[in-house]
Design a protein around this motif. Structure first.
Motif, PDB file in Angstrom:
ATOM      1  N   GLU A   1     -13.014   4.679   1.188  1.00 46.75           N
ATOM      2  CA  GLU A   1     -13.151   3.466   1.985  1.00 46.75           C
ATOM      3  C   GLU A   1     -12.414   2.331   1.292  1.00 46.75           C
ATOM      4  O   GLU A   1     -12.620   2.071   0.112  1.00 46.75           O
ATOM      5  CB  GLU A   1     -14.636   3.108   2.158  1.00 46.75           C
ATOM      6  CG  GLU A   1     -15.403   4.114   3.015  1.00 46.75           C
ATOM      7  CD  GLU A   1     -16.832   3.663   3.256  1.00 46.75           C
ATOM      8  OE1 GLU A   1     -17.147   2.503   2.919  1.00 46.75           O
ATOM      9  OE2 GLU A   1     -17.617   4.470   3.779  1.00 46.75           O
ATOM     10  N   GLY A   2     -11.575   1.638   2.024  1.00 48.32           N
ATOM     11  CA  GLY A   2     -10.860   0.507   1.455  1.00 48.32           C
ATOM     12  C   GLY A   2      -9.760   0.944   0.510  1.00 48.32           C
ATOM     13  O   GLY A   2      -9.304   2.086   0.514  1.00 48.32           O
ATOM     14  N   ILE A   3      -9.331   0.015  -0.344  1.00 49.52           N
ATOM     15  CA  ILE A   3      -8.240   0.238  -1.291  1.00 49.52           C
ATOM     16  C   ILE A   3      -8.730  -0.059  -2.701  1.00 49.52           C
ATOM     17  O   ILE A   3      -9.392  -1.069  -2.933  1.00 49.52           O
ATOM     18  CB  ILE A   3      -7.042  -0.675  -0.951  1.00 49.52           C
ATOM     19  CG1 ILE A   3      -6.458  -0.305   0.422  1.00 49.52           C
ATOM     20  CG2 ILE A   3      -5.960  -0.580  -2.010  1.00 49.52           C
ATOM     21  CD1 ILE A   3      -5.389  -1.251   0.901  1.00 49.52           C
TER      22      ILE A   3
ATOM     23  N   ASP B   1     -14.492   9.980  -4.319  1.00 46.04           N
ATOM     24  CA  ASP B   1     -14.093   8.623  -4.668  1.00 46.04           C
ATOM     25  C   ASP B   1     -14.835   8.233  -5.946  1.00 46.04           C
ATOM     26  O   ASP B   1     -16.071   8.226  -5.977  1.00 46.04           O
ATOM     27  CB  ASP B   1     -14.457   7.698  -3.509  1.00 46.04           C
ATOM     28  CG  ASP B   1     -14.203   6.233  -3.797  1.00 46.04           C
ATOM     29  OD1 ASP B   1     -13.690   5.924  -4.886  1.00 46.04           O
ATOM     30  OD2 ASP B   1     -14.527   5.397  -2.935  1.00 46.04           O
TER      31      ASP B   1
ATOM     32  N   THR C   1       0.815  -1.217   0.000  1.00 41.42           N
ATOM     33  CA  THR C   1       0.000   0.000   0.000  1.00 41.42           C
ATOM     34  C   THR C   1       0.841   1.255   0.000  1.00 41.42           C
ATOM     35  O   THR C   1       0.365   2.345   0.269  1.00 41.42           O
ATOM     36  CB  THR C   1      -0.922   0.009   1.238  1.00 41.42           C
ATOM     37  OG1 THR C   1      -0.109  -0.074   2.407  1.00 41.42           O
ATOM     38  CG2 THR C   1      -1.891  -1.158   1.210  1.00 41.42           C
TER      39      THR C   1
ATOM     40  N   ASN D   1      -4.920   4.062  -1.830  1.00 40.35           N
ATOM     41  CA  ASN D   1      -5.360   3.812  -0.447  1.00 40.35           C
ATOM     42  C   ASN D   1      -5.555   5.124   0.295  1.00 40.35           C
ATOM     43  O   ASN D   1      -5.223   5.247   1.471  1.00 40.35           O
ATOM     44  CB  ASN D   1      -4.359   2.920   0.291  1.00 40.35           C
ATOM     45  CG  ASN D   1      -2.993   3.568   0.441  1.00 40.35           C
ATOM     46  OD1 ASN D   1      -2.674   4.526  -0.259  1.00 40.35           O
ATOM     47  ND2 ASN D   1      -2.181   3.059   1.360  1.00 40.35           N
TER      48      ASN D   1
ATOM     49  N   ASP E   1     -10.579  -4.457  -9.270  1.00 37.47           N
ATOM     50  CA  ASP E   1     -11.793  -3.638  -9.289  1.00 37.47           C
ATOM     51  C   ASP E   1     -12.189  -3.115 -10.654  1.00 37.47           C
ATOM     52  O   ASP E   1     -13.195  -2.405 -10.761  1.00 37.47           O
ATOM     53  CB  ASP E   1     -11.615  -2.450  -8.333  1.00 37.47           C
ATOM     54  CG  ASP E   1     -11.356  -2.883  -6.898  1.00 37.47           C
ATOM     55  OD1 ASP E   1     -11.885  -3.936  -6.506  1.00 37.47           O
ATOM     56  OD2 ASP E   1     -10.622  -2.177  -6.188  1.00 37.47           O
TER      57      ASP E   1
END
Length: 755
Positions: free
Chosen positions: A680-682, A651, A543, A675, A688
């Motif tokens: 929220e999250g990565i 986002d 990350t 990140n 994705d």
């Protein structure tokens, strides 16, 4: 109390030998070296003289007792046995410093507490009054060193560290302690040069530490003569008459020294913010008649005393402590070497550096080197006699390396196809750019080989760039494995990104090659060294993300396809303009007329500016970074685009899930991962991208086109997408000639709705 005492003088690591010589000259007897200290015997007058006159010591410790320690109780009892009524009033104040470990005492705070308890318990036996603790300005500062079962209990006669002379209330970003500066001056031979009436110049003087210390040495001024508070000031063993005698002698010597004609001592500093702090420090030291400071760059530095006078040039250039900084400092060291050769012939020079490899790149050979420590950083002092025989031209290479580099250099000198008369799109003849001249004498063979490759690439790509009107392009991209870097041109600026060498490559060899290449760039391309920006691109894992590099805030305006864009070459790893996406941006400009355009992960919105230029009905650009959206706003404003150009912070995945707009043209160039704390999250592009593309395709109007690109080398497009949408990979057509050597820089696809 005794008439002779054991003294310990502490100092920075590496100064022990010099301190031994200095202390012996001041009267310390039976002197011996220890790590970061010396010890010896002296009377009280000599102890005072060492406090006042030592330019190198940190502290002067008067030893009260040595004894064996088995545990915490024996430590306590040994301190308790000392008659503390001879040293401190029971109503006075106390500070204890403890160092070392062993004998069951592994915590210095605990050790100091036991020493303090013993002293307090002893003093309050008389009438119940006990001393207080004052860590800043105590009446008595006690030091106990525990080493291999032996306790050395001392009184600190210094008080605050002796390097704190009192004149330097203002300092720069990387200050050099006063006693270390004095040690460097002594090693460099300044006392001898000053005695001969020589001059001194510091081309990177910062807040003037070298200058003040040099002036005090030349004027025979005790370094701590103006100090008012000493560790012995309220010590009951203090002998004021002896101290007054020693101090009066120092005052007489200072008066005689200041009555002499001042030596020529000058400092030059490029940062205008440091000029006044340096002058303030000089005035506080009382050396305003001796020392002058001016603003000036290293590249133009030239000492100007009487033409027949010689002296010492001394400096402490930046070290490049952050990863990748060393390479960017190469030109600074080269400029220093050039100025020594051109303006200081016959002088002596002393360069104090934590980057000896950079010192070698000055092109001038040191005749002596000394090891020092600046805190925890190992450093070298390079002593140079500026004479023609000291000049060097490059690094040594093995015969095999030389042969391979000669072969490569010959290959790069091979004649190109004869140049035909070229015309631009307006039908006007293109004037060929003059070939840059390389100063071969200043380059190593490796540097010359790299210069030849740059020139060859410039001839080929420069012709294409002029014909197409391309101002910013990649000139070199690790064409030769030994020189692993990317070199990009932004008008008359050069942006260099060093790639981290593989683990199989010797780091020292990789560094040497990098220095060779960077030294060649200005000469090969005919550009000013000040317009070459150097960064290091590390392999990212997990990350970890790239951080901001600097805060200069300098933006450069460049043009591309009829639009103006702002790039920042210094503050971030990337410049604000991805050069490999040039063909995609121009394609978007051609296809944008009358369409609603959506730019996801828009970065600085360069594609949006192209869409607006192409006549888009409206544009919407989405990114999580406020910094990049502000940059995007400036790019749009620079081209006169403000209406119908929406910038959205958020986002992207969450924004798409809520958006109900419809767009005929969509561009998505996501990061490999993100990140950010704002999401929220990565985000992981491989994991994705299906969800991302499904959300985006739901916003695509009938007959519309979505362009998707990313630069993850191992990326594989999910096969299920082709079953739902019309998908065409267009990677090959989205690369211009400057990226033909690196076809894997990105992959791109064209998406549209079926039916």
């Amino acid at each position: 109390m005794s008439d002779r005492y054991e003294l310990f003088l502490t100092c920075p690591k590496g100064l022990e030998g010099l301190l031994l010589e200095e202390a012996s000259a001041l009267g310390l007897e039976e002197a011996r070296e220890h790590t970061s200290a010396i010890r010896g015997m002296a009377d009280m007058e000599t102890a005072y003289r060492l406090c006042l006159w030592s330019r190198l010591a940190n502290r002067v410790l008067l030893v009260l007792k040595r004894y064996s320690v088995q545990d915490a109780q024996s430590l306590y009892e040994g301190v308790l046995e000392v008659d503390w009524f001879e040293h401190l009033e029971s109503s006075g104040s106390l500070a204890v410093e403890f160092s070392g470990n062993g004998s069951g005492i592994d915590n210095t705070h605990f050790g100091a507490l036991k020493v303090k308890d013993a002293i307090v318990d002893k003093l309050r036996l008389k009438d119940g009054t006990r001393p207080s603790v004052d860590k800043l300005n105590p009446d008595l500062r006690v030091h106990l060193r525990l080493d291999r079962g032996e306790a050395i209990l001392s009184i600190d006669l210094s008080g605050h560290s002796l390097h704190q002379r009192g004149y330097r209330l203002q300092q720069g970003a990387a200050p050099l302690k006063e006693n270390l500066a004095a040690a460097v001056l002594i090693r460099a031979g300044w006392p001898r040069i000053a005695a001969e009436g020589g001059a001194l110049a510091d081309p990177m003087c910062g807040v003037g530490t070298f200058l003040v210390e040099a002036a005090m040495i030349a004027a025979d001024i005790a370094p701590n003569m103006t100090r008012e508070q000493w560790g012995f000031s309220k010590w009951l063993g203090h002998v004021p008459a002896l101290w007054k005698k020693v101090h009066a002698e120092a005052e007489e010597r200072a008066a005689a020294g200041m009555a002499k004609p001042p030596l020529w001592i000058r400092g030059y500093e490029a940062d205008p913010r440091l000029i006044q702090p340096a002058r303030n420090n000089i005035e506080r030291a009382g050396m305003g008649d001796w020392v002058k400071v001016y603003q000036g760059e290293v590249a133009t530095f030239e000492p100007r005393p009487d033409q027949n006078q010689k002296g010492l040039v001394i400096c402490n250039p930046p070290y490049g402590e952050r990863l990748g900084d060393e390479a960017s400092l190469l030109y600074l060291y080269q400029n220093l070497g050039e100025r020594l050769r051109q303006a200081c012939m016959g002088w002596e020079a002393a360069v104090f550096t934590g980057a000896p490899d950079l010192g070698k790149r000055m092109g001038i050979r040191s005749h002596k080197q000394y090891a020092f420590w600046n805190g925890a950083l190992p450093c070298k002092l390079l002593l140079i006699k500026v004479q023609p025989e000291q000049f060097v031209t490059g690094e040594r290479r093995t015969p095999e390396q030389r042969e391979r580099e000669r072969e490569q250099a010959e290959a790069d000198k091979a004649p190109l196809v004869p140049q035909e008369r070229q015309y631009n799109k307006n039908g006007n003849p293109i004037k060929p750019a003059p070939a840059p001249v390389v100063e071969q004498a200043r380059l190593s063979e490796g540097g010359q080989m790299f210069a030849n490759r740059l020139q060859k690439n410039l001839k080929q790509l420069g012709k294409w760039a002029r014909k197409e009107g391309v101002e910013c392009y990649r000139l070199y991209d690790a064409d030769m494995p030994e020189y692993s870097m990317a070199v990009d041109l932004y008008g008359d600026w050069v942006h260099v990104q060093e790639y981290a060498a593989p683990k199989s490559i010797d780091p020292e060899k990789a560094k040497a090659r990098m220095f060779d290449a960077i030294a060649a760039i200005p000469q090969a391309l005919g550009v000013d060294k000040n317009k070459v920006v150097i960064k290091r691109r590390e392999r990212q894992s997990g990350t970890k993300q790239y951080q901001r590099q600097a805060t200069q805030g300098q933006f450069l305006e460049v043009s591309e396809g009829g639009v103006k864009l702002l790039v920042n070459l210094t503050d971030y790893l990337d410049t604000g303009l991805f050069l490999d996406h040039r063909p995609l941006r121009l394609r978007i400009q051609k296809e944008a007329a009358g369409k609603r355009f959506l730019n996801l992960f828009c970065y600085t919105a360069t594609a949006t500016v192209h869409a607006a230029k192409g006549g888009a009905r409206s544009t919407t650009s989405v990114d999580l970074s406020k910094t990049y959206l502000d940059w995007a706003r400036r790019n749009l404003s620079l081209n006169g685009f403000s209406d119908k150009n929406r910038l959205e912070q958020g986002d992207v995945m969450a924004w798409l899930a809520e958006d109900r707009g419809e767009y005929e043209l969509i561009f998505i160039d996501p990061p490999t991962f993100s990140n950010s704390k704002r999401m929220e999250g990565i985000f992981d592009v491989q994991r994705d991208h299906v969800q991302l593309l499904d959300l985006a395709m739901a916003r695509l109007a009938k007959g519309g086109v979505l362009y998707f690109s990313n630069n993850f080398r191992k990326f594989e497009l999910d096969e299920s997408l082709a079953a739902r949408y019309q998908v065409e990979e267009i990677s090959a057509s989205t690369l211009d000639p400057d990226f033909a050597r690196n076809a894997k820089i990105h992959r791109a696809w064209r998406f549209s709705l079926r039916g």
